[in-house]
Design a protein around this motif. Structure first.
Motif, PDB file in Angstrom:
ATOM      1  N   SER A 135       0.743  -1.132  -0.006  1.00 51.50           N
ATOM      2  CA  SER A 135      -0.028   0.194   0.098  1.00 51.50           C
ATOM      3  C   SER A 135       0.980   1.142   0.107  1.00 51.50           C
ATOM      4  N   ARG A 136       1.885   1.080   0.711  1.00 53.93           N
ATOM      5  CA  ARG A 136       2.841   2.399   0.870  1.00 53.93           C
ATOM      6  C   ARG A 136       3.423   2.621  -0.420  1.00 53.93           C
ATOM      7  N   LEU A 137       3.761   1.435  -1.102  1.00 52.86           N
ATOM      8  CA  LEU A 137       4.688   1.710  -2.485  1.00 52.86           C
ATOM      9  C   LEU A 137       3.813   2.031  -3.599  1.00 52.86           C
ATOM     10  N   GLY A 138       2.425   1.943  -3.198  1.00 50.06           N
ATOM     11  CA  GLY A 138       1.439   2.199  -4.293  1.00 50.06           C
ATOM     12  C   GLY A 138       1.219   1.132  -5.315  1.00 50.06           C
ATOM     13  N   ARG A 139       1.623  -0.259  -5.047  1.00 50.67           N
ATOM     14  CA  ARG A 139       1.535  -1.302  -5.637  1.00 50.67           C
ATOM     15  C   ARG A 139       0.098  -1.920  -5.400  1.00 50.67           C
ATOM     16  N   HIS A 140      -1.117  -1.306  -6.013  1.00 51.53           N
ATOM     17  CA  HIS A 140      -2.294  -1.297  -5.796  1.00 51.53           C
ATOM     18  C   HIS A 140      -2.845  -2.840  -5.878  1.00 51.53           C
ATOM     19  N   ARG A 141      -2.459  -3.382  -6.902  1.00 52.43           N
ATOM     20  CA  ARG A 141      -2.747  -5.009  -7.269  1.00 52.43           C
ATOM     21  C   ARG A 141      -2.133  -5.702  -6.338  1.00 52.43           C
ATOM     22  N   ASP A 142      -0.702  -5.470  -5.870  1.00 49.09           N
ATOM     23  CA  ASP A 142      -0.241  -6.569  -4.878  1.00 49.09           C
ATOM     24  C   ASP A 142      -0.781  -6.116  -3.587  1.00 49.09           C
ATOM     25  N   ALA A 162      -9.299  -6.093   7.039  1.00 51.62           N
ATOM     26  CA  ALA A 162      -8.192  -6.271   5.844  1.00 51.62           C
ATOM     27  C   ALA A 162      -8.985  -6.261   4.810  1.00 51.62           C
ATOM     28  N   ARG A 163     -10.231  -7.130   4.532  1.00 53.53           N
ATOM     29  CA  ARG A 163     -11.016  -7.114   3.485  1.00 53.53           C
ATOM     30  C   ARG A 163     -11.421  -5.582   3.152  1.00 53.53           C
ATOM     31  N   LEU A 164     -11.719  -4.761   3.809  1.00 55.40           N
ATOM     32  CA  LEU A 164     -12.101  -3.352   3.493  1.00 55.40           C
ATOM     33  C   LEU A 164     -10.860  -2.691   2.556  1.00 55.40           C
ATOM     34  N   ARG A 165      -9.668  -3.030   3.223  1.00 51.01           N
ATOM     35  CA  ARG A 165      -8.399  -2.412   2.769  1.00 51.01           C
ATOM     36  C   ARG A 165      -8.067  -3.090   1.342  1.00 51.01           C
ATOM     37  N   ALA A 166      -8.641  -4.293   1.339  1.00 49.90           N
ATOM     38  CA  ALA A 166      -8.390  -4.773  -0.058  1.00 49.90           C
ATOM     39  C   ALA A 166      -9.314  -4.274  -0.933  1.00 49.90           C
ATOM     40  N   ALA A 167     -10.553  -3.959  -0.748  1.00 48.67           N
ATOM     41  CA  ALA A 167     -11.419  -3.298  -1.616  1.00 48.67           C
ATOM     42  C   ALA A 167     -11.016  -1.820  -2.002  1.00 48.67           C
ATOM     43  N   GLU A 168     -10.283  -1.255  -1.174  1.00 51.09           N
ATOM     44  CA  GLU A 168      -9.875   0.155  -1.361  1.00 51.09           C
ATOM     45  C   GLU A 168      -8.663  -0.122  -1.975  1.00 51.09           C
ATOM     46  N   ALA A 169      -7.827  -0.927  -2.176  1.00 54.34           N
ATOM     47  CA  ALA A 169      -6.508  -1.040  -2.838  1.00 54.34           C
ATOM     48  C   ALA A 169      -7.258  -1.586  -4.163  1.00 54.34           C
ATOM     49  N   MET A 170      -8.227  -2.222  -4.389  1.00 60.05           N
ATOM     50  CA  MET A 170      -8.841  -2.463  -5.812  1.00 60.05           C
ATOM     51  C   MET A 170      -9.100  -1.078  -6.507  1.00 60.05           C
TER      52      MET A 170
END
Length: 201
Positions: A135-142, A162-170
């Motif tokens: 997340s910090r590196l901006g590697r959203h898919r990872d 963690a599931r919410l954070r996954a959705a946010e990264a997507m």
């Protein structure tokens, strides 16, 4: 005299001396069954009592390079070496290397199959740290993949976040369809939050 009972002004020098003797013993008998444990102990002594984290990282790297995780004890030693290398890399701002070390712990089938009692917690810590780092590196898919994996192994109270954070990264990665689906599943699993509704909007 125990090391933790030694005066502070002597503890560092004594730790360096013990670590040096351990490393010399491994150099002399590299195939000894206790060589991996001796390397791990040397690395720990160099890291904390001796205050030489860079030297400790070199020994942890030696473990990764030379020790085959052929049984439960060696699996624990090698996975711990990867974990400590990741932490050291973060401290010196080498985030890509840290990412790779955490990913090795998470992705290795041998570590996943290990019956070592400490392995579960180490892999949970590694996947959480991997997700935070991605997340910090901006590697959203990872980050999405790592947060999704973290949700499968973290305690329920942490897994939902963690599931919410996954959705946010997507969503940050531009996959709005996957993000919406993940958020709908998250909202259906419990009480919504302002943060979740903001992401859904």
């Amino acid at each position: 005299q125990r090391l933790d009972q030694t005066p502070l002004d002597r503890r560092s020098a004594l730790a360096r001396s013990i670590a040096s003797r351990l490393l010399s013993a491994v150099d002399r008998w590299p195939d000894h069954e206790q060589a991996p444990a001796a390397l791990e102990l040397a690395a720990r002594l160099l890291d904390q009592p001796a205050g030489l984290p860079t030297s400790a990282a070199l020994v942890y790297q030696r473990i990764v390079d030379q020790v085959q995780p052929a049984d439960r004890d060696r699996c624990a030693i090698v996975s711990e070496a990867h974990f400590q290398l990741a932490r050291h890399a973060e401290r010196v701002f080498d985030y890509e290397r840290a990412f790779g070390s955490y990913a090795t712990i998470v992705d290795s089938p041998r570590f996943a199959a290990s019956d070592d009692p400490t392995m579960g917690q180490r892999r949970r810590d590694a996947v959480h740290n991997l997700a935070v780092l991605a997340s910090r590196l901006g590697r959203h898919r990872d980050a999405a993949l790592a947060w999704t994996a973290a949700a499968e192994v973290l305690p329920p109270s942490e897994a939902r976040d963690a599931r919410l954070r996954a959705a946010e990264a997507m969503l940050d990665g531009g996959d709005a369809v996957a993000a919406a689906r993940a958020l709908d599943e998250w909202l259906a699993s419990g009480a919504p939050s302002v943060r979740a509704w903001a992401a859904r909007a």
